[in-house]
Write a protein that holds these residues in place. Structure first.
Motif, short mmCIF file in Angstrom:
data_model
loop_
_atom_site.label_atom_id
_atom_site.label_comp_id
_atom_site.label_asym_id
_atom_site.label_seq_id
_atom_site.Cartn_x
_atom_site.Cartn_y
_atom_site.Cartn_z
N ASP A 169 0.81 -1.23 0.00
CA ASP A 169 0.00 0.00 0.00
C ASP A 169 0.84 1.28 0.00
O ASP A 169 0.32 2.37 0.21
CB ASP A 169 -0.93 -0.01 1.22
N ILE A 170 2.15 1.11 -0.18
CA ILE A 170 3.05 2.27 -0.17
C ILE A 170 2.93 3.03 -1.50
O ILE A 170 2.80 2.43 -2.57
CB ILE A 170 4.52 1.80 0.04
N VAL A 171 3.00 4.35 -1.40
CA VAL A 171 3.00 5.22 -2.59
C VAL A 171 4.37 5.90 -2.63
O VAL A 171 4.89 6.31 -1.58
CB VAL A 171 1.90 6.29 -2.47
N THR A 172 4.96 5.98 -3.81
CA THR A 172 6.27 6.65 -3.90
C THR A 172 6.26 7.78 -4.93
O THR A 172 5.57 7.71 -5.95
CB THR A 172 7.39 5.65 -4.30
N PHE A 173 7.05 8.79 -4.62
CA PHE A 173 7.32 9.89 -5.56
C PHE A 173 8.82 10.07 -5.63
O PHE A 173 9.46 10.27 -4.58
CB PHE A 173 6.68 11.20 -5.08
N ASN A 174 9.40 9.98 -6.80
CA ASN A 174 10.84 10.22 -6.90
C ASN A 174 11.15 11.69 -7.04
O ASN A 174 10.34 12.48 -7.54
CB ASN A 174 11.46 9.42 -8.04
#
Ligand code: PGA
Length: 249
Positions: free
Chosen positions: A60-65
């Motif tokens: 359920d993790i969301v990532t933004f680089n």
């Protein structure tokens, strides 16, 4: 600004991975801001191990680089897209729909940059941002300059950054001279920030970040004003710091 000094690069990676794992366990749907470069590779290795031993899940993790080179095809071996997939995304259970990376080949960078900012806001902002630091104290690709950049935008890379990054390319002429990067303002809005640094070449930047005046010519110095910043650095990167200002971990 809290500072942890680790014996070496391996220990730095483990300490940083423990911090991220704690965040993921406390909030399994955390929004993570992620960084590329040599510095976080050890941390990603440790995170993959934690995933394999079922200590953490990225389901359920969301990532933004933070950033990406401009005009480098995303499949290129040196793109940050490739880096993130090879070092982390292809090895964990993250939902591909939850991965967000700036598009270095966007048609209209102005409107694309606004969309990237909006996407972060729609997810409720970044819970934990991971940063590296350039030899010139840049964070993301926010280079030293006359002011602190606010939002995601296209930036011109300085000669020192191009030189530093040329080690990954066959020749210096292949290093892109622009990148799209979250702004300092974007980074600053994160709830928590960890900044990693390893090696002697980062010692001066770390010293200026921690002790120097807040100055856009030292972009990372603005972190002195953030309420929740932890520096996780190795002994060499800490070599110009006063020993009283950090904890050895
Ligand atoms: P590095 O890059 O981890 O490859 O040293 C860090 C940065 O330039 O932000």
């Amino acid at each position: 600004m809290k500072i942890y000094v680790c014996k070496d690069y391996e220990r730095m990676g483990r300490v940083a991975a423990n911090y991220l794992a704690a965040q993921i366990n406390i909030k399994p749907d955390s929004v993570l801001g992620l960084a590329t470069g040599s510095t976080p590779v050890g941390m990603y290795k440790e995170l993959v191990k934690k995933y394999e031993s079922r200590d953490i899940s990225f389901k359920d993790i969301v990532t933004f680089n933070l950033d990406e080179y401009v005009n480098l095809p995303k499949e290129n071996i040196n793109s940050y897209y490739t880096f993130m997939h090879e070092n982390l995304f292809d090895k964990i259970d993250i939902n591909p729909e939850n991965i967000n990376m700036p598009d270095g080949n966007a048609k209209d960078f102005d409107s694309y940059s606004k969309e990237y900012e909006k996407a972060i806001a729609l997810k409720g902002g970044i819970d934990l941002q991971v940063l590296g630091i350039g030899n010139n104290a840049h964070i993301g690709f926010n280079e030293p300059g006359e002011y602190f950049s606010k939002e995601t935008t296209v930036v011109d890379l300085t000669r020192s950054t191009i030189d530093a990054n040329s080690r990954f390319f066959d020749s210096i002429d292949e290093v892109p001279n622009q990148a799209i990067s979250m702004g300092i303002g974007t980074i600053f809005k994160s709830e928590k920030i960890i900044l990693l640094a390893s090696g002697k070449t980062k010692a001066e930047a770390i010293k200026n970040t921690v002790n120097g005046p807040i100055d856009p010519h030292v972009p990372a110095s603005i972190l002195q004003l953030h309420k929740n910043v932890l520096l996780i650095i190795d002994e060499q990167a800490a070599s110009l710091l006063d020993k009283n200002c950090y904890e050895t971990v």
